[in-house]
Motif scaffolding. Structure first.
Motif, short mmCIF file in Angstrom:
data_model
loop_
_atom_site.label_atom_id
_atom_site.label_comp_id
_atom_site.label_asym_id
_atom_site.label_seq_id
_atom_site.Cartn_x
_atom_site.Cartn_y
_atom_site.Cartn_z
N ALA A 1 10.09 11.39 9.63
CA ALA A 1 8.63 11.77 10.78
C ALA A 1 8.03 12.02 8.84
O ALA A 1 8.50 12.42 7.97
CB ALA A 1 9.04 13.29 10.57
N GLY A 2 7.03 11.87 9.74
CA GLY A 2 5.60 12.36 8.57
C GLY A 2 4.64 12.05 8.81
O GLY A 2 3.98 11.26 10.06
N HIS A 3 3.32 11.98 7.87
CA HIS A 3 2.22 11.38 8.12
C HIS A 3 1.70 9.95 7.29
O HIS A 3 2.01 10.60 5.97
CB HIS A 3 0.85 12.52 8.01
CG HIS A 3 -0.34 11.76 8.29
ND1 HIS A 3 -1.63 12.57 8.87
CD2 HIS A 3 -1.08 10.72 9.05
CE1 HIS A 3 -2.78 11.73 9.03
NE2 HIS A 3 -1.97 11.08 9.34
N PHE A 4 2.03 8.97 7.70
CA PHE A 4 1.71 7.66 6.38
C PHE A 4 0.47 6.75 6.76
O PHE A 4 -0.30 7.16 8.14
CB PHE A 4 2.60 7.27 7.11
CG PHE A 4 3.81 7.65 6.45
CD1 PHE A 4 4.56 7.69 5.22
CD2 PHE A 4 4.38 8.04 7.28
CE1 PHE A 4 5.81 8.29 4.75
CE2 PHE A 4 5.95 8.92 7.39
CZ PHE A 4 5.94 8.89 6.06
N ALA A 5 -0.24 6.27 5.85
CA ALA A 5 -1.47 5.46 5.85
C ALA A 5 -1.72 4.86 4.71
O ALA A 5 -0.35 4.41 3.25
CB ALA A 5 -3.00 6.88 4.94
N ALA A 6 -1.95 3.68 5.78
CA ALA A 6 -2.36 2.15 4.43
C ALA A 6 -3.45 1.56 4.13
O ALA A 6 -5.12 2.28 5.55
CB ALA A 6 -1.77 1.23 5.23
N VAL A 7 -4.24 0.98 2.92
CA VAL A 7 -5.02 1.05 2.57
C VAL A 7 -4.81 -1.11 2.94
O VAL A 7 -4.11 -1.15 1.56
CB VAL A 7 -6.17 1.70 2.12
CG1 VAL A 7 -7.58 0.81 1.97
CG2 VAL A 7 -6.57 2.66 1.68
N VAL A 8 -5.57 -1.86 4.06
CA VAL A 8 -4.92 -3.12 3.45
C VAL A 8 -6.46 -3.98 3.84
O VAL A 8 -7.71 -3.46 3.68
CB VAL A 8 -4.58 -3.73 4.64
CG1 VAL A 8 -3.00 -2.61 4.36
CG2 VAL A 8 -4.79 -3.69 5.82
N GLY A 9 -6.74 -5.39 2.41
CA GLY A 9 -7.15 -6.15 3.13
C GLY A 9 -6.78 -7.64 3.40
O GLY A 9 -5.87 -7.74 2.77
N GLY A 10 -7.44 -7.86 3.53
CA GLY A 10 -7.51 -9.34 4.47
C GLY A 10 -6.28 -9.60 4.64
O GLY A 10 -5.23 -9.19 5.81
N SER A 11 -4.67 -10.90 4.86
CA SER A 11 -3.20 -11.12 4.58
C SER A 11 -2.21 -9.83 4.08
O SER A 11 -1.34 -9.97 5.26
CB SER A 11 -2.36 -12.51 4.09
OG SER A 11 -3.22 -12.11 3.06
N GLY A 12 -3.07 -8.72 3.91
CA GLY A 12 -2.63 -7.74 3.07
C GLY A 12 -2.22 -6.83 4.70
O GLY A 12 -0.51 -6.11 4.52
N ILE A 13 -2.45 -7.33 5.76
CA ILE A 13 -2.15 -6.49 7.22
C ILE A 13 -0.68 -6.71 6.79
O ILE A 13 0.22 -5.87 7.90
CB ILE A 13 -2.61 -7.42 8.42
CG1 ILE A 13 -2.31 -5.83 9.08
CG2 ILE A 13 -2.59 -8.18 8.41
CD1 ILE A 13 -2.41 -4.12 9.37
N THR A 14 0.08 -7.95 6.58
CA THR A 14 0.88 -8.90 7.04
C THR A 14 2.09 -7.36 6.84
O THR A 14 3.31 -7.10 7.89
CB THR A 14 1.44 -9.97 6.69
OG1 THR A 14 0.06 -10.67 6.70
CG2 THR A 14 2.51 -10.60 7.33
N PRO A 15 2.79 -7.32 5.87
CA PRO A 15 3.64 -6.05 5.56
C PRO A 15 3.43 -4.57 6.15
O PRO A 15 4.71 -4.35 6.50
CB PRO A 15 3.85 -6.04 3.85
CG PRO A 15 2.44 -6.25 3.75
CD PRO A 15 2.25 -7.19 4.28
N VAL A 16 2.75 -4.56 5.89
CA VAL A 16 1.97 -3.20 7.36
C VAL A 16 2.33 -2.85 8.02
O VAL A 16 2.45 -1.74 8.97
CB VAL A 16 0.76 -2.38 6.29
CG1 VAL A 16 -0.03 -1.44 7.21
CG2 VAL A 16 0.31 -2.51 4.93
N LEU A 17 2.19 -3.89 8.37
CA LEU A 17 2.37 -4.27 10.16
C LEU A 17 3.47 -3.90 10.69
O LEU A 17 3.55 -3.68 11.84
CB LEU A 17 1.56 -5.47 11.18
CG LEU A 17 1.97 -5.96 12.71
CD1 LEU A 17 1.42 -5.06 13.27
CD2 LEU A 17 1.32 -7.32 12.72
N SER A 18 3.87 -4.30 10.15
CA SER A 18 5.85 -4.26 10.00
C SER A 18 6.44 -2.40 10.03
O SER A 18 7.02 -2.37 10.62
CB SER A 18 6.68 -5.58 9.45
OG SER A 18 8.28 -5.23 9.63
N ILE A 19 5.96 -2.13 8.90
CA ILE A 19 5.75 -0.74 8.23
C ILE A 19 5.55 -0.01 9.57
O ILE A 19 6.38 1.04 10.06
CB ILE A 19 5.60 -0.50 7.00
CG1 ILE A 19 6.25 -1.11 5.87
CG2 ILE A 19 4.75 0.99 7.08
CD1 ILE A 19 5.07 -0.91 4.47
#
Length: 355
Positions: free
Chosen positions: A108-126
């Protein structure tokens, strides 16, 4: 450990990127069960030379693992060129078991990501894993791409927005074309993020920040967050691309300094998979190269100080690293080093790859 896996799907994401899915047989499901955010190394041999590259898993984590990675074409890149132009369903590729510490166990919690280009790949899974497993979690994704046409995993991110409208916030920025809606175009640098982030969400209340993409974006986002008072322990980073022209200058200077202060003769003792060995370090080689001369099973992927696959614990002695874009400060403080970037600074050095 590498396993030969069959390619079950190759999907074109953009003109210069594909998603590759590997079939995981039942007997290897446990080995390839990943934590959201982890990556795998892919290996092939071309013209007698072994090539390894690391790619993050984009699929959500689950009991029955889906092994899907995003691969973007890199100019002159041997593996990415092969993946986009030759790799086909039915082909077999050597795949290393998942690894990496750029992860988020759902909570539980509030999370955020700043990604560029292919950096989306692991964050999509997260993000996908978090939102599916934890009803009390929220996620804000701030993504930057060159153009809309070059944006990877558009459909998957749109699906998250449709599926979790109250818990998933999406902010998109393109740097090389104007958008009819959303934020003005332009790069997400430190100055812009310093003003943008507080306008989007309560920065101080975010439980974890995940920064992933090119070195410039990650460094700028980190500095913006630190300037806004975010504790270092809440910021997690993974570099997807390093400008060799910039980083290479620093690495050359670091190597020159290390070489000038290095002992004339050094010996490395290393433990790997429960077995120890002892070898002389040849002039100019990294400690990883020393181990590889006798142990071809030593873990590595990028050899550029980016992926962290060759992380080892420094048991004794001293080393100097040319560059480090993979280890968190807490890890280096605890005694971990990147073997691919480490050179001996004492006559005796001992590493443990098993810790």
């Amino acid at each position: 450990m590498f396993h030969p896996l069959r390619v079950s799907e190759v999907e074109r994401l953009t003109d210069d990127a594909v998603a590759v899915t590997f079939a995981v047989p039942p007997e290897l499901r446990e080995a390839f069960r990943h934590t959201p955010g982890q990556h795998i190394a892919l290996r092939r041999t071309a013209q007698g030379e072994e090539i390894r590259r690391t790619y993050s898993i984009s699929a959500p984590a689950g009991a029955d693992p889906v092994l899907r990675v995003g691969i973007r074409l890199v100019e002159g890149g041997e593996f990415s060129t092969y993946a986009l132009k030759e790799l086909a369903v039915g082909d077999t590729v050597d795949v290393m078991e998942p690894t990496g510490r750029f992860v988020l166990e759902p909570r539980a919690g509030h999370f955020a990501a700043v990604v560029g280009g292919s950096g989306i790949t692991p964050v999509l899974s997260i993000a996908a894993t978090l939102l599916a497993r934890e009803p009390a979690a929220r996620f804000c994704l701030i993504r930057s791409d060159r153009t809309v046409a070059s944006t990877m995993f558009l459909e998957e991110v749109a699906d998250l927005k449709d599926r979790y409208p109250d818990r998933f916030q999406l902010v998109t920025v393109v740097s090389r074309e104007e958008q009819q809606a959303g934020l003005p175009s332009g790069r997400l640098d430190q100055e812009r993020l310093t003003g943008l982030l507080p306008a989007l969400l309560p920065v101080a209340e975010v439980d974890g920040w995940f920064l992933c993409g090119p070195l410039g974006l990650v460094v700028g986002a980190d500095r913006a967050l630190r300037g806004l008072g975010v504790p270092r322990g809440r910021i997690h980073q993974e570099i997807f691309h390093v400008d060799d022209g910039v980083a290479g200058t620093a690495a050359t200077a670091a190597f020159a300094t290390a070489a000038a202060r290095a002992p004339a003769h050094s010996t490395l003792t290393a433990t790997l998979d429960g077995r120890s060995g002892n070898w002389p370090v040849q002039e100019g080689e990294s400690l990883l190269e020393t181990v590889l001369r006798s142990r071809s099973d030593a873990p590595y992927a990028c050899k550029g100080g980016v992926c962290g696959t060759c992380r080892a614990f420094l048991v004794s002695g001293e080393v100097r690293m040319d560059r480090n874009f993979a280890l968190e400060p807490e890890e280096t403080d605890a005694g971990y080093v990147l073997a691919c970037q480490s050179h001996p600074a004492t006559a005796e050095v001992e590493l443990d790859f098993d810790r």
